[in-house]
Design an enzyme around this catalytic site. Structure first.
Site, PDB file in Angstrom:
ATOM      1  N   GLN A 143     -56.818  27.752   4.143  1.00  0.00           N
ATOM      2  CA  GLN A 143     -57.385  26.393   4.199  1.00  0.00           C
ATOM      3  C   GLN A 143     -56.473  25.523   5.064  1.00  0.00           C
ATOM      4  OE1 GLN A 143     -58.013  24.868   0.175  1.00  0.00           O
ATOM      5  NE2 GLN A 143     -60.181  24.657   0.598  1.00  0.00           N
ATOM      6  N   GLU A 149     -65.463  13.438  -6.827  1.00  0.00           N
ATOM      7  CA  GLU A 149     -65.133  14.326  -5.699  1.00  0.00           C
ATOM      8  C   GLU A 149     -65.536  13.666  -4.378  1.00  0.00           C
ATOM      9  OE1 GLU A 149     -67.262  17.989  -6.123  1.00  0.00           O
ATOM     10  OE2 GLU A 149     -66.047  19.086  -4.662  1.00  0.00           O
ATOM     11  N   TRP A 177     -70.231  17.783   2.246  1.00  0.00           N
ATOM     12  CA  TRP A 177     -69.545  17.401   3.479  1.00  0.00           C
ATOM     13  C   TRP A 177     -70.536  17.015   4.590  1.00  0.00           C
ATOM     14  CZ3 TRP A 177     -64.461  16.406   3.448  1.00  0.00           C
ATOM     15  CH2 TRP A 177     -63.675  16.970   2.439  1.00  0.00           C
ATOM     16  N   ASP A 232     -55.938  21.284  -1.765  1.00  0.00           N
ATOM     17  CA  ASP A 232     -55.971  20.392  -2.935  1.00  0.00           C
ATOM     18  C   ASP A 232     -54.564  20.246  -3.503  1.00  0.00           C
ATOM     19  OD1 ASP A 232     -58.636  21.848  -2.755  1.00  0.00           O
ATOM     20  OD2 ASP A 232     -59.149  20.294  -4.200  1.00  0.00           O
ATOM     21  N   ASP A 245     -66.643  22.444   3.966  1.00  0.00           N
ATOM     22  CA  ASP A 245     -67.438  23.662   3.899  1.00  0.00           C
ATOM     23  C   ASP A 245     -68.795  23.653   4.606  1.00  0.00           C
ATOM     24  OD1 ASP A 245     -65.276  24.020   2.262  1.00  0.00           O
ATOM     25  OD2 ASP A 245     -66.408  24.662   0.514  1.00  0.00           O
TER      26      ASP A 245
HETATM   27  C1  2M8 Z   1     -64.754  22.894  -2.014  1.00  0.00           C
HETATM   28  O1  2M8 Z   1     -64.784  24.281  -1.682  1.00  0.00           O
HETATM   29  C2  2M8 Z   1     -64.963  25.328  -2.664  1.00  0.00           C
HETATM   30  C3  2M8 Z   1     -64.794  26.655  -1.950  1.00  0.00           C
HETATM   31  O2  2M8 Z   1     -63.496  26.745  -1.440  1.00  0.00           O
HETATM   32  C4  2M8 Z   1     -66.317  25.302  -3.350  1.00  0.00           C
HETATM   33  O3  2M8 Z   1     -67.216  24.583  -2.908  1.00  0.00           O
HETATM   34  O4  2M8 Z   1     -66.466  26.014  -4.352  1.00  0.00           O
HETATM   35  C5  2M8 Z   1     -64.326  22.136  -0.748  1.00  0.00           C
HETATM   36  O5  2M8 Z   1     -64.555  20.762  -0.889  1.00  0.00           O
HETATM   37  C6  2M8 Z   1     -62.860  22.412  -0.440  1.00  0.00           C
HETATM   38  O6  2M8 Z   1     -62.427  21.622   0.625  1.00  0.00           O
HETATM   39  C7  2M8 Z   1     -61.977  22.163  -1.671  1.00  0.00           C
HETATM   40  O7  2M8 Z   1     -60.679  22.572  -1.384  1.00  0.00           O
HETATM   41  C8  2M8 Z   1     -62.509  22.900  -2.901  1.00  0.00           C
HETATM   42  C9  2M8 Z   1     -61.777  22.530  -4.186  1.00  0.00           C
HETATM   43  O8  2M8 Z   1     -61.740  21.134  -4.336  1.00  0.00           O
HETATM   44  O9  2M8 Z   1     -63.895  22.616  -3.098  1.00  0.00           O
END
Ligand code: 2M8
Length: 437
Positions: free
Chosen positions: A113, A406, A363, A42, A175
């Site tokens: 990541q 998002e 996802w 991110d 994820d």
């Molecule tokens: C999402 O992942 C986090 C865990 O790392 C979560 O679901 O709590 C994913 O979309 C990941 O790709 C992204 O980096 C993160 C923060 O936006 O959220």
């Protein structure tokens, strides 16, 4: 372009407002409530957006990430913000004190990541007006970013194929992609998720991974803790060892950005160059399925390609990996009803006709702005301006009508997950600058 300069300016201002509101000290959190810490990929994408209007802040975004670097070179996927409200699983769950390689005095997760730091640093240099300051920034971060790339070469080289492996679905960034289902199915967690999930109290559970998935994620982290986060032991014992198409493609983009940085700084880049070439050719051979004519992730534990119809099938386009007839046929697949129909809202993360497709779930189908952005960059680089423009218009439309979400429903364009999402804002700013050029 369907959007006037005035409309784009308004979008840009709205995006800047979100990035300012999500600021946490030197870094930027991905979203106001759902993600209150700093995340690795991110922040790289956020820094690219910031570099257009506040290059100093873009540099501190990267420096804040590097502050969490482990002694083995790894940049963790989360750097915890001590002042943040609750997010689970938090630092106590990761318990990185067990790791010899973990940094002291800073709280982080214990996995990584997709690496985009060199890409971000190079973008910062390209967008900054003061090139001397830009070069100083590149020089000051060069060693740490190289060490991060070398971490993969040294510690994520499972079978000497030239590819790197990931050890957790969270490392993939995608994820709960259906691509991980067959690998995760081999894990039988002894207990259901052992912490209170904050995510599903903020976001409707129908848009998030389910408890069984979370239990498997937690099971893997318990294993790493028992192995004291030793990468060598993890590679020997972890049931989830995957050579991910998206991850390896992004690593290639990052290595190529590092080559550009090395050239600017006049460093010897022979080793990086050799690795990038080998990586590209390994994606084209080991991760390509001649029967379907598409790419697939590789399950190292079971020695097989995972043939799920996800974005992995076509993603190497973004890193310029396929060429000639192979690229042409993948572009045809991309433009088909499966991923990006003519009147669609962007590229879906899973084939719409696949049994695993879910238009709402994270996802497993929705459209994500970063995925659109990676394709747009490749179209622009390969002179395919018509495709680039069409995808940019789709992306502006999503954000303009629905807000900076998002992810988005590919069927209605409705925003899903959290609102005020930082990388959506950052990449919109970058796209607007690309149009201006
Ligand atoms: C999402 O992942 C986090 C865990 O790392 C979560 O679901 O709590 C994913 O979309 C990941 O790709 C992204 O980096 C993160 C923060 O936006 O959220």
């Amino acid at each position: 372009m369907k959007y006037s300069q005035k409309a784009l300016n308004e979008l840009r201002q709205a995006a800047i407002k979100i990035l300012n509101a999500n600021r946490i000290g030197k870094a930027t959190k991905p979203a106001p409530e759902l993600y209150p810490h700093q995340w690795n990929w991110d922040s790289a994408l956020i820094a690219i957006g910031l570099s257009h209007f506040d290059p100093i802040r873009a540099q501190s975004e990267i420096q804040a990430l590097l502050a969490g670097q482990w002694k083995n070179g790894m940049i963790p996927h989360i750097i915890f913000n001590p002042k943040a409200a609750s997010y689970s699983p938090g630092p106590e769950f990761w318990n990185i004190e067990k790791a010899v390689a973990a940094p002291r005095g800073i709280s982080t997760s214990g996995i990584t990541q997709p690496p985009l730091l060199a890409l971000a640093a190079h973008n910062i240099y390209c967008n900054i007006h003061d090139k001397t300051a830009g070069l100083n920034f590149l020089e000051s971060t060069f060693e740490a970013i190289s060490a991060y790339q070398k971490f993969f070469m040294l510690h994520r080289n499972y079978d000497d194929s030239g590819l790197v492996c990931i050890i957790h679905p969270w490392e993939s960034g995608l994820d709960n992609s259906p691509a991980w289902d067959p690998v995760l199915a081999m894990i039988t967690p002894t207990t259901l998720v052992n912490f209170k999930r904050t995510d599903s109290s903020i976001i409707p559970p129908s848009q998030r991974p389910d408890d069984l998935e979370y239990s498997r994620y937690a099971y893997l982290v318990e294993l790493y803790k028992n192995l004291e986060y030793s990468q060598e032991k993890i590679l020997r014992n972890c049931p989830f060892i995957v050579e991910s198409v998206v991850f390896n493609s992004l690593l290639l983009l990052d290595l190529e950005a590092m080559l550009s940085i090395g050239k600017l700084l006049k460093h010897d880049m022979t080793e990086t160059m050799a690795w990038a070439l080998r990586l590209k050719s390994a994606v084209n051979s080991k991760l390509f399925d001649p029967n379907s004519g598409c790419y697939g992730d590789y399950d190292c534990r079971n020695g097989r390609l995972i043939l799920r119809s996800t974005i992995s099938e076509i993603f190497p386009i973004c890193a310029g990996i396929p060429s000639g007839r192979r690229r042409d046929s993948l572009i045809t697949r991309l433009k088909s009803d499966s991923f990006w129909p003519k009147h669609g809202f962007g590229i879906t993360t899973v084939n719409r006709h696949s049994g695993s497709f879910d238009s709402q779930k994270y996802w497993r189908g929705p459209v994500w702005i970063n995925i659109n952005w990676f394709f747009i960059n490749n179209f622009l680089n390969s002179g395919d301006n018509t495709l680039a423009l069409r995808l940019m218009e789709n992306t502006f439309q999503l954000v303009n009508h629905n807000g900076f979400f998002e992810y988005y429903s590919p069927q209605t364009g409705k925003g899903l997950g959290t609102g005020d999402f930082s990388w959506t804002a950052a990449l919109i700013i970058d796209m607007i600058h690309k149009i201006d050029k």
